[in-house]
Design an enzyme around this catalytic site. Structure first.
Site, PDB file in Angstrom:
ATOM      1  N   ALA A 280     -27.443 -47.164  13.616  1.00 58.61           N
ATOM      2  CA  ALA A 280     -26.205 -46.638  14.848  1.00 58.61           C
ATOM      3  C   ALA A 280     -26.011 -45.499  13.903  1.00 58.61           C
ATOM      4  O   ALA A 280     -25.331 -44.582  14.091  1.00 58.61           O
ATOM      5  CB  ALA A 280     -25.680 -47.840  15.160  1.00 58.61           C
ATOM      6  N   ILE A 282     -26.447 -43.192  11.631  1.00 55.81           N
ATOM      7  CA  ILE A 282     -27.921 -41.748  10.828  1.00 55.81           C
ATOM      8  C   ILE A 282     -27.867 -41.400  12.121  1.00 55.81           C
ATOM      9  O   ILE A 282     -28.684 -42.059  12.927  1.00 55.81           O
ATOM     10  CB  ILE A 282     -29.132 -42.778  10.465  1.00 55.81           C
ATOM     11  CG1 ILE A 282     -28.946 -43.215   8.657  1.00 55.81           C
ATOM     12  CG2 ILE A 282     -30.078 -41.218  10.173  1.00 55.81           C
ATOM     13  CD1 ILE A 282     -29.613 -43.905   8.424  1.00 55.81           C
ATOM     14  N   ASP A 326     -28.186   1.366  25.315  1.00 57.34           N
ATOM     15  CA  ASP A 326     -29.039   3.124  25.967  1.00 57.34           C
ATOM     16  C   ASP A 326     -27.923   3.013  27.757  1.00 57.34           C
ATOM     17  O   ASP A 326     -27.236   2.245  27.839  1.00 57.34           O
ATOM     18  CB  ASP A 326     -30.720   2.137  26.680  1.00 57.34           C
ATOM     19  CG  ASP A 326     -31.035   2.420  25.026  1.00 57.34           C
ATOM     20  OD1 ASP A 326     -30.988   2.958  24.668  1.00 57.34           O
ATOM     21  OD2 ASP A 326     -32.298   1.958  25.547  1.00 57.34           O
ATOM     22  N   ASP A 631     -35.594   0.446  24.987  1.00 59.73           N
ATOM     23  CA  ASP A 631     -37.269   0.731  25.944  1.00 59.73           C
ATOM     24  C   ASP A 631     -38.394   0.758  25.908  1.00 59.73           C
ATOM     25  O   ASP A 631     -39.237   0.240  26.244  1.00 59.73           O
ATOM     26  CB  ASP A 631     -37.346   0.891  27.740  1.00 59.73           C
ATOM     27  CG  ASP A 631     -35.901   2.075  27.896  1.00 59.73           C
ATOM     28  OD1 ASP A 631     -36.619   2.746  26.558  1.00 59.73           O
ATOM     29  OD2 ASP A 631     -35.603   2.387  28.213  1.00 59.73           O
ATOM     30  N   ASP A 635     -38.752   2.307  19.732  1.00 54.41           N
ATOM     31  CA  ASP A 635     -37.245   2.073  19.362  1.00 54.41           C
ATOM     32  C   ASP A 635     -37.505   0.050  19.371  1.00 54.41           C
ATOM     33  O   ASP A 635     -37.066   0.473  18.212  1.00 54.41           O
ATOM     34  CB  ASP A 635     -36.674   1.287  21.649  1.00 54.41           C
ATOM     35  CG  ASP A 635     -35.588   2.765  21.674  1.00 54.41           C
ATOM     36  OD1 ASP A 635     -35.537   3.653  21.072  1.00 54.41           O
ATOM     37  OD2 ASP A 635     -36.102   3.045  22.970  1.00 54.41           O
ATOM     38  N   GLU A 700     -17.699 -46.283  14.089  1.00 53.45           N
ATOM     39  CA  GLU A 700     -18.631 -47.562  13.894  1.00 53.45           C
ATOM     40  C   GLU A 700     -18.187 -47.894  12.487  1.00 53.45           C
ATOM     41  O   GLU A 700     -18.165 -49.882  11.712  1.00 53.45           O
ATOM     42  CB  GLU A 700     -19.394 -46.849  13.924  1.00 53.45           C
ATOM     43  CG  GLU A 700     -20.271 -47.334  15.713  1.00 53.45           C
ATOM     44  CD  GLU A 700     -20.904 -46.231  16.225  1.00 53.45           C
ATOM     45  OE1 GLU A 700     -22.166 -46.615  15.368  1.00 53.45           O
ATOM     46  OE2 GLU A 700     -21.403 -45.722  16.993  1.00 53.45           O
ATOM     47  N   ASN A 725     -24.517 -47.742  19.550  1.00 52.98           N
ATOM     48  CA  ASN A 725     -24.787 -46.567  19.449  1.00 52.98           C
ATOM     49  C   ASN A 725     -26.122 -46.265  20.679  1.00 52.98           C
ATOM     50  O   ASN A 725     -25.977 -44.766  21.160  1.00 52.98           O
ATOM     51  CB  ASN A 725     -26.137 -46.649  18.814  1.00 52.98           C
ATOM     52  CG  ASN A 725     -26.409 -45.912  18.231  1.00 52.98           C
ATOM     53  OD1 ASN A 725     -26.278 -44.941  17.322  1.00 52.98           O
ATOM     54  ND2 ASN A 725     -28.555 -45.755  17.630  1.00 52.98           N
ATOM     55  N   THR A 728     -23.132 -44.963  23.913  1.00 54.11           N
ATOM     56  CA  THR A 728     -22.680 -44.300  23.842  1.00 54.11           C
ATOM     57  C   THR A 728     -23.290 -42.735  23.346  1.00 54.11           C
ATOM     58  O   THR A 728     -22.587 -41.366  23.877  1.00 54.11           O
ATOM     59  CB  THR A 728     -21.727 -44.432  22.655  1.00 54.11           C
ATOM     60  OG1 THR A 728     -22.136 -44.208  21.371  1.00 54.11           O
ATOM     61  CG2 THR A 728     -20.675 -44.930  23.736  1.00 54.11           C
TER      62      THR A 728
END
Ligand code: ATP
Length: 884
Positions: A280, A282, A326, A631, A635, A700, A725, A728
């Site tokens: 739970a 980890i 631009d 564009d 560029d 927890e 775990n 939630t």
């Protein structure tokens, strides 16, 4: 015979196509069926089963499964089955999260798939590159990726860069004549263009002779079938953090087990509780949820017209402190209309808006027609030195091609000139426009075989190349006064925010060699066009909002300094003390000199794409995170060098798109702002669920640890821990990823890209909330249990419910950087629904009798609930008042 040995007619005959018409749709269907799509098969699919099984490869999950097996062997069937079911449901959840991430990534890829121009049944169309078949006629423009292997039949100074195939990075010039030799290497097949190579100059038309894996590229690609998964910096940071968290969680769990055994609990019970707690605590789901949050955010961006090409770009977006954009097309509409014409030393005004061909010419308020000296010629030249075409779509005039060219066609139409005039003239040679040369020229031959050159471009590019000027009574040598007049006219137009374009001609003899250097001089200057390109509606507001968010907007343009200044003022981009720099000034400055003043510069005018790199470097050296738009082909280097490269979906070339991390589908500056808000929001959402998950986990672990230290029985049994775990961590955490941004997200300064995961008090919030959640749960347990073994199940039910409720209330606390009271909890409907569904699931395990023995629960009364809700709300409410 090889394709390069055949002439165009032979290729056409062999592939049953004509270059004039293109393929018929029926032929396309047949060929598509026969040869398949034009795609390189370079990706192996990972099977769904493998993705599912991967959810269980986590070490602690395997230990848990082993522990369950032991429980089964000890005939603790109920526990064993309950744990198995929870682990599987958890696995499914992980699987669906990963699938969702994969799917949205695939969708993204599809959206940014390249397209190509093909001629079919006498109509040019833009189609996805994968739909191209052998025999298709394709047009290649500078900046395009060549979509398939083609035999060229037309080339306007076309050059391609073929390093992907040949290793040679210098562009190769292409021609269209057949080559007699045999066994030619790729680089010597000069009348061919190859899939995935890049057109760097000019344009051309070719017949597709190879698609997909049957191309030269395909042969290479088949040798390297690899899939590459890149991780974003945040994912990387979290993976590193994950390792530390696993260590901490395991160490604390080991303590819980040791203390428990020391206090006299059975080893078996403590082992199972310990392993469940470790599973739970980890946060194994964190990287997957990050990917889901990133891709959900990316989908929201798509709805706002921004396509993210690299997920890492999303994170950096929130850090942007400068946007270099631009002007033309991004800050303005790119809908050019000629408003003024300067010729014979005088200025005419032109009425009409947009591309509508209705409008008139006026001189001193008097309407003029095509008998005004030189006017008709000037308009004709403008039509000939032109690439665009005017079309009517849905009753509206639209331009296919460059808007600057389009404006000239419309101006000519206002004078009554029609396209059919062109039938009397033939373009023999073209020197295409590029932002470097700032001009375009054509060599034209008329019905009498007379040749002449027409050049149009920026006045600075044309004036030095003109020795004559056209006047009412004919051509004459250019005088000092003429130049002075012209410069005044240019200044005058630019001051009104008009884009200036000059046009000139030169008679040629038939034996003049057709190169730009030998032709573009000693021209006769005809006149000037002044074009209006109105600012886009929402840009001014976006610039203000960016300013509030600590982001500076900078305009970069090839246009005249005065035009740029006028438009920048209209957009409120240029403050009173703001500087405007031009290309020449930039040339004379080193990066460090530029760096010293760059914070005062808001507009760069008359710059070429090469300058953009210098601008990016100077801003970066100053510590800025730079977003840069572009564009054209040139560029690309600046886009690559910037922190967030942005390309244009409508007008951009393939090269810039590939170099960029963000594509604007509507080419609009305001979209950059929306993307930045979204980028900031995604990062904030990720912070929200890191805070939520970790604080819950701290709670927890602490409740178990404190209980063991205080020599109490287990306040939570293993199935309860796993259930918490599952319920939630799953849906509520994902719903946080869908949260809207806080109102002040664009009122804060940009994020420091080097900030750690726990920056801005996140670490404090996690630990403080975790301690309070753990304490509240333990106190609730103690008050319910009261040291009476008969009360144990009741006490555990109260503790279990308090822990779940505390987390479900805390999730609303996580939505704000300030306090739980600062946001309306009902704003995020997904969160409300996920919390409600968690509460229903909680009620089911408490009140449904068959589940009570499995989850070690018992009925709770109304008073119990009041007490539980009071206890579980305490952590969030306490901190709600401190605003920390
Ligand atoms: P940006 O997108 O950077 O704002 P721009 O459109 O302002 O770009 P360029 O496209 O480089 O800048 O154009 C620079 C100048 O070249 C223009 O001011 C105009 O005088 C000239 N020019 C633009 N388009 C053409 C064209 N199609 N043919 C000839 N000259 C052109």
């Amino acid at each position: 015979m090889k394709w390069y040995q055949m002439n165009a007619d032979q290729v056409e005959q062999k592939l049953y196509v004509t270059t004039k018409q293109g393929l018929a749709h029926k032929q396309v269907d047949e060929r598509m069926k026969h040869y398949g799509p034009n795609r390189l098969e370079s990706e192996k699919k990972v099977s769904k089963w493998l993705i599912f099984l991967k959810q269980f490869q986590d070490f602690m999950v395997l230990v848990l499964l082993a522990a369950t097996l032991i429980a089964g062997l000890l005939e603790e069937y109920v526990d064993a089955i309950a744990i198995m079911v929870i682990v599987f449901v958890n696995g499914f959840l992980g699987y669906f999260q990963e699938q969702k991430a994969e799917k949205s990534l695939a969708k993204l890829k599809e959206m940014s798939a390249p397209s190509a121009n093909v001629l079919r049944e006498n109509k040019w169309e833009k189609i996805p590159t994968s739909d191209i078949v052998i025999g298709d006629i394709v047009r290649i423009n500078s900046g395009d990726r060549v979509p398939a292997d083609v035999r060229l039949v037309r080339s306007n100074s076309l050059e391609t860069e073929e390093s992907a195939l040949t290793g040679e990075s210098l562009p190769v010039q292409k021609h269209t004549s057949s080559i007699a030799k045999d066994h030619l290497d790729v680089q010597d097949q000069r009348n061919m263009a190859f899939m995935n190579t890049m057109a760097t100059r000019g344009s051309g038309v070719g017949i597709v002779v190879g698609t997909g894996m049957d191309t030269v590229m395909g042969q290479i690609a088949s040798l390297m079938v690899t899939t590459e998964k890149t991780t974003t910096p945040l994912e990387h940071k979290l993976a590193e953090l994950g390792k530390v968290l696993i260590g901490v969680a395991l160490a604390l769990t080991a303590l819980v087990v040791l203390f428990g055994v020391y206090q006299g609990h059975s080893v078996y019970n403590m082992f199972l509780a310990g392993v469940s707690l470790a599973v739970a605590a980890i946060p194994e789901g964190l990287p997957a949820i990050v990917t889901v949050a990133l891709s959900l955010g990316v989908q929201r961006m798509i709805r706002k017209n921004a396509i993210v090409r690299k997920l890492s770009g999303v994170e950096t977006l929130g850090c942007a402190s400068v946007i270099c954009s631009d002007k033309t097309g991004t800050m303005t509409e790119n809908q050019m209309t000629v408003k003024e014409v300067f010729l014979n030393g005088t200025t005419l005004s032109v009425t009409g808006d947009g591309y509508d061909i209705h409008g008139d010419y006026f001189w001193n308020n008097d309407k003029v027609t095509n008998d005004f000296p030189n006017l008709e010629n000037m308009m004709l030249y403008g039509m000939l030195c032109n690439h665009a075409s005017l079309q009517v779509k849905k009753g509206k005039y639209v331009i296919d091609g460059d808007p600057t060219d389009g404006a000239l066609i419309v101006a000519a139409r206002k004078l009554g000139l029609q396209r059919k005039w062109n039938d009397h003239y033939r373009v023999v040679k073209e020197f295409p426009f590029d932002s470097e040369r700032k001009r375009m020229s054509v060599v034209v031959e008329d019905d009498n075989n007379m040749r002449f050159l027409i050049t149009k471009g920026a006045p600075e590019a044309l004036l030095p190349r003109s020795s004559y000027v056209m006047k009412k009574d004919g051509r004459r040598q250019m005088q000092y006064d003429d130049r002075k007049h012209m410069n005044e006219a240019i200044d005058h137009m630019a001051g009104k925010a008009l884009r200036t374009l000059a046009i000139g001609v030169k008679p040629l003899s038939r034996d003049d060699s057709l190169t730009s250097t030998s032709l573009e001089h000693d021209m006769t200057f005809i006149g000037l066009y002044g074009m209006m390109d109105p600012p886009r509606k929402d840009v001014k507001k976006a610039i203000h909002e960016c300013g509030d968010a600590g982001i500076k907007s900078v305009m970069i343009t090839g246009d005249h300094e005065k035009t740029a200044r006028a438009i920048a003022s209209q957009l409120d981009l240029l403050p009173e003390d703001g500087m405007v720099l031009n290309g020449q000034q930039l040339n004379n400055m080193s990066v460090s000199e530029l760096q010293d003043i760059i914070d005062q510069v808001y507009v760069f005018a008359r710059v070429t794409p090469e300058h953009k790199l210098k601008i990016v470097n100077a801003f970066q050296e100053k510590g800025h995170i730079v977003a840069m738009t572009g564009d054209g082909v040139n560029d690309a280097p600046a886009i690559k060098a910037s922190d967030i490269g942005i390309s244009m979906g409508e007008s951009g070339t393939d090269v810039t798109k590939e170099a960029s991390s963000l594509v604007l589908m509507d080419d609009n500056f305001a979209t950059i702002k929306s993307a930045i808000i979204e980028g900031r929001n995604i990062y904030e959402n990720i912070r929200k669920f890191i805070r939520y998950l970790l604080a819950s986990n701290v709670g927890e672990i602490l409740v178990m640890l404190f209980a063991m230290l205080l020599a109490m029985p287990l306040p939570l049994v293993p199935v309860q821990i796993l259930w918490v775990n599952l319920v939630t961590d799953g849906l509520p955490a994902m719903a946080l990823g869908l949260d809207e941004s806080e109102d002040d997200v664009m009122k804060r300064g940009p994020r420091n890209p080097r900030e750690g995961v726990f920056a801005r008090e996140l670490g404090f919030k996690i630990i403080s909330r975790g301690i309070l959640i753990g304490s509240a749960t333990l106190i609730a347990f103690m008050l319910a249990y009261q040291g009476d073994p008969d009360n144990l199940i009741y006490g555990q039910t109260v503790a279990f419910t308090t822990l779940v409720m505390a987390q479900l209330i805390h999730v609303f606390d996580c939505r704000s950087e300030h306090s739980i009271f600062s946001r309306n909890p009902f704003e995020n409907i997904y969160l409300v629904l996920s919390v409600l569904s968690s509460i229903v699931l909680l009620a089911v395990v408490i009140y449904w009798e068959p589940l009570q023995p499995i989850f070690h629960t018992t009925f709770l009364g109304f008073k119990d609930w009041l007490f539980i809700i009071g206890m579980s709300a305490l952590p969030s409410i306490l901190f709600g008042f401190t605003r920390k």
